[in-house]
Scaffold this motif. Structure first.
Motif, PDB file in Angstrom:
ATOM      1  N   LYS A 259     -18.678  24.456 -53.856  1.00 36.61           N
ATOM      2  CA  LYS A 259     -19.539  23.329 -53.492  1.00 36.61           C
ATOM      3  C   LYS A 259     -18.718  22.046 -53.323  1.00 36.61           C
ATOM      4  O   LYS A 259     -18.884  21.306 -52.356  1.00 36.61           O
ATOM      5  CB  LYS A 259     -20.624  23.135 -54.558  1.00 36.61           C
ATOM      6  N   THR A 260     -17.844  21.793 -54.282  1.00 33.71           N
ATOM      7  CA  THR A 260     -17.023  20.583 -54.208  1.00 33.71           C
ATOM      8  C   THR A 260     -16.069  20.646 -53.027  1.00 33.71           C
ATOM      9  O   THR A 260     -15.816  19.636 -52.364  1.00 33.71           O
ATOM     10  CB  THR A 260     -16.250  20.378 -55.523  1.00 33.71           C
ATOM     11  N   GLY A 263     -17.953  19.617 -50.018  1.00 33.90           N
ATOM     12  CA  GLY A 263     -18.129  18.166 -50.016  1.00 33.90           C
ATOM     13  C   GLY A 263     -16.866  17.437 -49.606  1.00 33.90           C
ATOM     14  O   GLY A 263     -16.905  16.495 -48.802  1.00 33.90           O
ATOM     15  N   TYR A 280     -17.429  10.348 -51.038  1.00 35.88           N
ATOM     16  CA  TYR A 280     -17.655  11.391 -52.042  1.00 35.88           C
ATOM     17  C   TYR A 280     -17.894  10.691 -53.372  1.00 35.88           C
ATOM     18  O   TYR A 280     -17.026   9.961 -53.873  1.00 35.88           O
ATOM     19  CB  TYR A 280     -16.425  12.299 -52.110  1.00 35.88           C
ATOM     20  N   SER A 282     -19.153  10.917 -57.488  1.00 36.64           N
ATOM     21  CA  SER A 282     -19.367  11.784 -58.646  1.00 36.64           C
ATOM     22  C   SER A 282     -19.594  10.923 -59.879  1.00 36.64           C
ATOM     23  O   SER A 282     -18.922   9.907 -60.065  1.00 36.64           O
ATOM     24  CB  SER A 282     -18.164  12.704 -58.871  1.00 36.64           C
ATOM     25  N   ASP A 367     -21.766  14.744 -55.896  1.00 38.48           N
ATOM     26  CA  ASP A 367     -21.417  15.957 -56.635  1.00 38.48           C
ATOM     27  C   ASP A 367     -22.220  16.038 -57.929  1.00 38.48           C
ATOM     28  O   ASP A 367     -22.559  15.019 -58.529  1.00 38.48           O
ATOM     29  CB  ASP A 367     -19.913  15.963 -56.946  1.00 38.48           C
ATOM     30  N   GLU A 368     -22.517  17.272 -58.334  1.00 43.67           N
ATOM     31  CA  GLU A 368     -23.274  17.537 -59.565  1.00 43.67           C
ATOM     32  C   GLU A 368     -24.589  16.748 -59.569  1.00 43.67           C
ATOM     33  O   GLU A 368     -24.904  16.029 -60.512  1.00 43.67           O
ATOM     34  CB  GLU A 368     -22.423  17.234 -60.796  1.00 43.67           C
ATOM     35  N   LEU A 411     -24.681  18.168 -54.045  1.00 46.01           N
ATOM     36  CA  LEU A 411     -24.062  19.402 -54.522  1.00 46.01           C
ATOM     37  C   LEU A 411     -24.641  19.709 -55.894  1.00 46.01           C
ATOM     38  O   LEU A 411     -24.490  18.925 -56.831  1.00 46.01           O
ATOM     39  CB  LEU A 411     -22.539  19.232 -54.592  1.00 46.01           C
ATOM     40  N   GLY A 590     -16.076  20.530 -63.516  1.00 46.87           N
ATOM     41  CA  GLY A 590     -15.753  20.229 -62.132  1.00 46.87           C
ATOM     42  C   GLY A 590     -14.298  20.439 -61.778  1.00 46.87           C
ATOM     43  O   GLY A 590     -13.928  20.411 -60.611  1.00 46.87           O
TER      44      GLY A 590
END
Length: 686
Positions: A259-260, A263, A280, A282, A367-368, A411, A590
């Motif tokens: 997934k990362t 991204g 990006y 996070s 992300d996450e 994500l 991660g």
């Protein structure tokens, strides 16, 4: 017909031939071919090739060796080329020349071994061949220390350090030990599929340097998943641009599915796209910190290489040298570019909540996304009343300022929410459906069965005409553990109290992805150290609530120097490879390492009847039972994070404990129950 023509994979190598054909060629002609394919080649590099070629021609002719030779063979994942490949006696020799060097450095040895590791792990036609890495410091004295000619279980021979005089005798010796009369199909080997699975750190570096991950964000098992997912994302982005729409899409997947990487690929490709920049984001502070530092170190390393090359050229040319010293690539503008590429969600929110202007970026990758904060936690963490809303609502409102189009890509990790105050993904859907009614939502139908969020309103999502199901937005295959894509299935079964299923999966993965258990911590460290090669990373992991491992010498600090834990060289005391600093789930989520020791404490222990988990936290002088469902889930997910960090293998350490009269917090019964359960899942004793 000459079979040594360039492959269908353009640029795969600069020169290739049979060894007799190589010997017969004029060295100047070979150098000419090498120079034609290379860029920025100076006189020193051309002279180095000339010396290298003439020495190899003479020595290979003297020994009468048969086989094939390749110069400057492309290794995609590392962005490098192997100096020389020799295919001899059904073996692969990977040669790294350090022309003019009279010492063997650790950095050079690591580089030489990394090339062989990549060939062994990711080059399909080398999977079952013996591969031997050799570092050649041409002007060095004979290496003074004993060199093992043994090989690892995967048929990679230990690294050899040689000078120009000892090189061919060593190749002869190794080929007599491991070679045979079988023949390597040159065309098949040369054009072999190459399936690298980069670490997140390597992927970020590649994204920044080349603006694309298309060549490295692939694995044999997960390649199709990733390609299909990315294709759908770009379709959605194009749709948003052309139709002037605002879209949000959710990418789900098993741990380590990429997934990362997806991204980062979107961010990388947008660096060259004037129509829509991306960012990006996070909320994972350690992840942002490590990735930014990795990019910085990569640019600084390029600076050192360029300056070193300049110095050697200047020394060789003497007074006639008038080439200016190269400007440094790393400067304040580079640092700003790095900070723009990868941002902390905390800083992004704070910066953009204070004004009403649209962001420079039309595309936001978060992300996450399952770990976003609820309204209460946002109010606690931020003084600004404007930010006293849920995190999804704030991000929707920021990206909604764009008058033409915008895309958010969320994500979503599975089973990895480990903090309180995390609202889950239902809030994303609620905001998109109820409050931001111009937005279209795209998701995989598997999102309902995969996420931990029990509040997700499936009926409302299915009945909303702006919500679209896209199967390809779910990544079903783990690529982190490239040796065994079913590793996450094993961990899920183990944590879900299904030892029978866990044991069945373990039997399928154990030969390629070793997992052992031990009650001897020193033995665990010995095993991990024996498996680390080249620049691979190992480390000790333990849950943040594992407070009774201290008598074993295992302290789990709240804060660690996370940048150096992941990036410092192996001989640096701060490096994970020293196996001294223990990292918790909050520091490694991660990210990943190659080999792990996962230490198991009595915070997650077996119930009295052995059929389920009991969940505890340690406060003051005793263990206290966790009763809230979310607190139980956070603990299990913390172990899920720890157990899915290793790319190549791990050993689980379970203490023996002591008599409860000596220390009731370390009761042998707690640890024996954990150990017996893990063994029932098929895990073998180290």
């Amino acid at each position: 017909m000459n079979r040594y023509t360039f492959s269908t994979q353009s640029g795969k190598a600069y020169y290739c031939n049979s060894i007799p054909g190589f010997i017969a060629d004029q060295s100047t002609d070979i150098v000419g071919r090498l120079v034609r394919h290379a860029f920025d080649i100076n006189k020193e590099q051309a002279n180095a090739w000339e010396n290298q070629i003439t020495e190899l021609q003479r020595r290979l002719e003297e020994c009468g060796m048969e086989g094939d030779i390749i110069f400057e063979y492309d290794i995609v994942r590392l962005g490098k080329r192997i100096d020389v490949i020799l295919l001899i006696r059904h073996m692969v020799f990977s040669l790294e020349f350090k022309n003019g060097k009279d010492i063997f450095t650790t950095q050079d040895a690591q580089q030489a071994e990394d090339y062989a590791i990549d060939i062994k792990n990711f080059h399909k036609e080398s999977e079952d061949l013996y591969v031997c890495p050799i570092l050649i410091a041409t002007d060095a004295a004979r290496y003074p220390n004993p060199q093992s000619c043994d090989c690892y279980p995967d048929k990679q021979v230990h690294l050899q350090r040689e000078n120009i005089e000892t090189l061919i005798p060593k190749i002869t010796k190794i080929s007599s030990l491991y070679g045979d009369d079988g023949e390597i199909d040159f065309d098949k080997w040369f054009n072999s599929p190459y399936y690298p699975t980069p670490t997140i750190i390597a992927a970020a570096v590649e994204a920044y340097s080349s603006h694309s991950l298309s060549q490295i964000a692939q694995s044999e098992a997960g390649q199709e998943n990733i390609n299909l997912c990315e294709a759908k994302i770009y379709e959605i982005i194009e749709y948003a641009k052309i139709q002037k729409k605002k879209c949000i899409c959710f990418i789900t997947g098993v741990p380590g599915a990429g997934k990362t990487l997806v991204g980062l690929d979107v961010v990388a490709k947008s660096l060259d796209d004037a129509n829509g920049l991306s960012v990006y984001l996070s909320g994972n502070g350690p992840l942002v910190e490590v990735l930014r530092e990795a990019l910085k170190k990569s640019v600084e390393s390029n600076d050192r290489e360029r300056e070193d090359l300049w110095k050697r050229a200047k020394k060789s040319a003497g007074k006639t040298f008038d080439v200016p010293k190269p400007e440094k690539l790393f400067n304040k503008h580079t640092q700003a570019a790095i900070n723009t590429l990868i941002q902390s969600s905390y800083a992004f929110k704070k910066d953009n909540a204070s004004h009403s202007n649209p962001t420079p970026e039309n595309i936001l990758i978060f992300d996450e996304a399952q770990r976003v904060w609820n309204q209460e936690k946002m109010a606690r963490k931020h003084d600004d009343p404007i930010m006293a809303v849920s995190e999804p609502k704030l991000l929707f409102s920021i990206m909604d300022r764009h008058q033409d189009w915008a895309v958010m890509i969320c994500l979503v990790g599975l089973g990895q929410d480990i903090y309180d105050g995390e609202v889950g993904i239902n809030e994303w859907f609620r905001c998109g459906i109820e409050e931001f009614k111009e937005w279209e939502l795209f998701y995989s139908p598997l999102i309902f069965s995969q996420v931990e969020d029990k509040n997700i309103d499936q009926e409302k999502i299915l009945s909303c005409e702006r919500c679209h199901q896209i199967d390809e937005l779910h990544l079903k295959t783990s690529i982190r553990s490239f040796r065994a894509d079913k590793q996450c299935q094993f961990i899920d079964a183990l944590l879900d109290n299904d030892p029978k299923q866990a044991s069945e999966v373990y039997q399928q993965i154990a030969s390629k992805y070793p997992i052992y258990i031990t009650r001897d911590y020193s033995l665990a460290k010995k095993w991990v150290r024996a498996h680390v090669r080249g620049s691979q990373r190992s480390g000790v992991l333990a849950c943040s609530s594992a407070q009774r491992l201290k008598p074993e010498g295992i302290y789990v600090p709240t804060e660690i120097d996370v940048k150096n834990w992941f990036l410092a060289p192996s001989d640096d005391l701060r490096s994970s490879n020293m196996l001294e600093v223990v990292a918790s789930e909050f520091k490694v989520q991660g990210l990943e390492i190659d080999w792990a020791i996962v230490c198991w404490d009595a915070d997650l222990r077996r119930s009295k009847n052995g059929a389920d988990w009991d969940h505890y936290s340690f406060r003051g002088t005793k263990w206290n039972k966790r009763n809230k469902p979310e607190q139980k889930r956070y603990l299990v997910n913390s172990y899920r994070v720890l157990l899915t960090r290793a790319r190549q293998g791990m050993v689980l350490f379970v203490p023996k404990g002591v008599d409860p009269e000596e220390d009731p917090t370390r009761d042998t019964e707690y640890y024996d129950g954990i150990y017996k359960y893990l063994v029932s899942c098929g895990i073998q004793e180290l």
